[in-house]
Write a protein that holds these residues in place. Structure first.
Motif, mmCIF file in Angstrom:
data_model
loop_
_atom_site.group_PDB
_atom_site.id
_atom_site.type_symbol
_atom_site.label_atom_id
_atom_site.label_comp_id
_atom_site.label_asym_id
_atom_site.label_seq_id
_atom_site.Cartn_x
_atom_site.Cartn_y
_atom_site.Cartn_z
ATOM 1 N N UNK A 11 12.599 60.262 -17.860
ATOM 2 C CA UNK A 11 13.880 60.305 -18.567
ATOM 3 C C UNK A 11 13.895 59.391 -19.787
ATOM 4 N N UNK A 12 12.874 58.522 -19.904
ATOM 5 C CA UNK A 12 12.827 57.599 -21.029
ATOM 6 C C UNK A 12 11.649 56.657 -20.874
ATOM 7 N N UNK A 13 11.697 55.571 -21.654
ATOM 8 C CA UNK A 13 10.612 54.596 -21.615
ATOM 9 C C UNK A 13 11.174 53.186 -21.689
ATOM 10 N N UNK A 14 10.448 52.255 -21.078
ATOM 11 C CA UNK A 14 10.848 50.847 -21.071
ATOM 12 C C UNK A 14 10.900 50.317 -22.508
ATOM 13 N N UNK A 15 11.907 49.487 -22.780
ATOM 14 C CA UNK A 15 12.034 48.898 -24.104
ATOM 15 C C UNK A 15 12.694 47.542 -24.056
ATOM 16 N N UNK A 16 13.135 47.092 -25.220
ATOM 17 C CA UNK A 16 13.786 45.784 -25.339
ATOM 18 C C UNK A 16 15.030 45.905 -26.214
ATOM 19 N N UNK A 17 15.748 47.039 -26.068
ATOM 20 C CA UNK A 17 16.965 47.242 -26.854
ATOM 21 C C UNK A 17 18.151 46.580 -26.156
ATOM 22 N N UNK A 18 19.155 46.200 -26.936
ATOM 23 C CA UNK A 18 20.333 45.546 -26.377
ATOM 24 C C UNK A 18 20.108 44.067 -26.161
ATOM 25 N N UNK A 19 20.881 43.499 -25.245
ATOM 26 C CA UNK A 19 20.834 42.060 -25.001
ATOM 27 C C UNK A 19 19.738 41.687 -24.028
ATOM 28 N N UNK A 20 18.511 41.468 -24.558
ATOM 29 C CA UNK A 20 17.360 41.159 -23.711
ATOM 30 C C UNK A 20 16.550 40.025 -24.342
ATOM 31 N N UNK A 21 15.662 39.434 -23.534
ATOM 32 C CA UNK A 21 14.711 38.443 -24.051
ATOM 33 C C UNK A 21 13.314 39.033 -24.156
ATOM 34 N N UNK A 22 13.109 40.236 -23.613
ATOM 35 C CA UNK A 22 11.812 40.888 -23.679
ATOM 36 C C UNK A 22 11.887 42.262 -23.046
ATOM 37 N N UNK A 23 10.822 43.070 -23.162
ATOM 38 C CA UNK A 23 10.848 44.431 -22.622
ATOM 39 C C UNK A 23 10.988 44.442 -21.098
ATOM 40 N N UNK A 24 11.904 45.243 -20.608
ATOM 41 C CA UNK A 24 12.021 45.482 -19.170
ATOM 42 C C UNK A 24 12.994 46.627 -18.935
ATOM 43 N N UNK A 25 12.956 47.158 -17.729
ATOM 44 C CA UNK A 25 13.930 48.156 -17.299
ATOM 45 C C UNK A 25 14.922 47.505 -16.345
ATOM 46 N N UNK A 26 16.207 47.615 -16.659
ATOM 47 C CA UNK A 26 17.241 47.250 -15.692
ATOM 48 C C UNK A 26 17.705 48.537 -15.026
ATOM 49 N N UNK A 27 17.536 48.590 -13.693
ATOM 50 C CA UNK A 27 17.945 49.767 -12.913
ATOM 51 C C UNK A 27 19.076 49.368 -11.974
ATOM 52 N N UNK A 28 20.221 50.014 -12.114
ATOM 53 C CA UNK A 28 21.350 49.755 -11.241
ATOM 54 C C UNK A 28 21.723 50.978 -10.444
ATOM 55 N N UNK A 29 22.126 50.776 -9.187
ATOM 56 C CA UNK A 29 22.583 51.870 -8.324
ATOM 57 C C UNK A 29 24.009 51.556 -7.884
ATOM 58 N N UNK A 30 24.900 52.514 -8.122
ATOM 59 C CA UNK A 30 26.323 52.320 -7.856
ATOM 60 C C UNK A 30 26.814 53.326 -6.819
ATOM 61 N N UNK A 31 27.639 52.834 -5.909
ATOM 62 C CA UNK A 31 28.273 53.679 -4.902
ATOM 63 C C UNK A 31 29.780 53.512 -5.047
ATOM 64 N N UNK A 32 30.452 54.605 -5.375
ATOM 65 C CA UNK A 32 31.901 54.565 -5.591
ATOM 66 C C UNK A 32 32.303 53.428 -6.530
ATOM 67 N N UNK A 33 31.525 53.285 -7.608
ATOM 68 C CA UNK A 33 31.885 52.365 -8.686
ATOM 69 C C UNK A 33 31.392 50.946 -8.553
ATOM 70 N N UNK A 34 30.768 50.582 -7.414
ATOM 71 C CA UNK A 34 30.313 49.209 -7.217
ATOM 72 C C UNK A 34 28.792 49.162 -7.080
ATOM 73 N N UNK A 35 28.194 48.108 -7.641
ATOM 74 C CA UNK A 35 26.749 47.936 -7.612
ATOM 75 C C UNK A 35 26.297 47.455 -6.237
ATOM 76 N N UNK A 36 25.441 48.267 -5.594
ATOM 77 C CA UNK A 36 24.899 47.924 -4.281
ATOM 78 C C UNK A 36 23.403 47.637 -4.425
ATOM 79 N N UNK A 37 22.817 47.074 -3.378
ATOM 80 C CA UNK A 37 21.385 46.799 -3.362
ATOM 81 C C UNK A 37 20.635 48.135 -3.335
ATOM 82 N N UNK A 38 19.798 48.413 -4.353
ATOM 83 C CA UNK A 38 19.062 49.681 -4.348
ATOM 84 C C UNK A 38 17.941 49.740 -3.320
ATOM 85 N N UNK A 39 17.492 48.596 -2.812
ATOM 86 C CA UNK A 39 16.308 48.573 -1.947
ATOM 87 C C UNK A 39 16.439 49.475 -0.713
ATOM 88 N N UNK A 40 17.549 49.435 0.050
ATOM 89 C CA UNK A 40 17.650 50.335 1.201
ATOM 90 C C UNK A 40 17.603 51.814 0.812
#
Length: 262
Positions: A226-255
């Motif tokens: 869907x895309x590629x890792x970069x350093x756009x926006x408010x970052x100190x270096x290249x990385x991917x921030x991945x968030x998983x939301x359930x009914x609007x709230x950020x939960x732990x993606x690990x499970x």
């Protein structure tokens, strides 16, 4: 009892997603029940014969303790309690000066609207894939001190992967691309952003991309780039921030990656 409630995991901790299954004993009842935890209500979806499933998010900002879960429908009501265990999250101490990388109202409005999506079709099956092969550098739930003051409402709402700039970012599960935001469109903090709606209140978001390979409305399959890792926006270096939301709230993606939720 005319309705049964089952909660998994049986011993949840802060950040876990709770899977609430309500089942009628009377096969003639097919009304969708309303599931509530305290004052919050959550939409339930048909998941089997006379069986309905709701997903309830918990976060590091919640108070541990006893949760009362209630399901009401078809003239029946059932109630069960579970103990939400405490969990220790790592802390970081950050010194900042000036205003930092403030986001724009436009990007926050679009991202907030995306996270609130609750569409009826469940598009995922089983556990989610890893969205990038880089090492994890920041885990979910990290708390912060800013200039020595604890930020009560902050926690790291996702997982950071330190993939090389340009390395592929893949969809961890099937879904519909419901958000594409670019720096040129005011995404000053999030950077180039993709959001995928997986259905039934489950969404995932991908920040700081160098490249976006999809458009809003696209249906994507598990493993699709869907895309590629970069350093756009408010970052100190290249990385991917991945968030998983359930009914609007950020939960732990690990499970979601290790066990999965149906």
């Amino acid at each position: 009892m005319a309705m049964q409630i089952k909660v998994t995991p049986a011993n949840p901790k802060l950040g876990d997603t709770l899977r609430i299954v309500a089942q009628y004993d009377d096969v003639s009842i097919n009304a969708t029940p309303q599931v509530s935890v305290g004052k919050q209500t959550y939409q339930a979806f048909l998941s089997g014969a006379n069986q309905f499933r709701a997903l309830v998010p918990t976060t590091p900002l919640d108070k541990p303790g006893t949760l009362t879960i209630r399901a009401t429908g078809g003239g029946e009501t059932a109630e069960v309690t579970v103990k939400l265990a405490n969990r220790k999250f790592p802390t970081q101490s950050i010194r900042i000066s000036g205003s930092g990388s403030d986001g724009t109202d436009q990007e926050f409005d679009r991202v907030d609207a995306f996270k609130k999506l609750v569409t009826p079709e469940k598009m995922w099956q089983g556990a989610f894939r890893r969205p990038n092969q880089g090492p994890i550098t920041s885990s979910y739930g990290i708390r912060r001190y800013y200039n020595g003051v604890f930020a009560k409402d902050y926690y790291h709402r996702g997982i950071d992967y330190a993939g090389a700039s340009g390395s592929p970012v893949v969809a961890p599960a099937p879904g519909r691309v419901s958000l594409v935001g670019r720096v040129s469109e005011g995404f000053k903090l999030h950077g180039n952003t993709v959001g995928i709606d997986h259905g039934q209140g489950v969404t995932t978001i991908y920040l700081h991309l160098s490249r976006i390979n999809v458009r809003e409305g696209d249906l994507v399959r598990s493993g699709q780039v869907i895309g590629a890792v970069g350093a756009t926006g408010g970052v100190t270096g290249p990385h991917l921030h991945w968030g998983l939301y359930v009914n609007g709230l950020s939960v732990d993606p690990s499970p979601w990656r290790e066990v999965g939720f149906e």
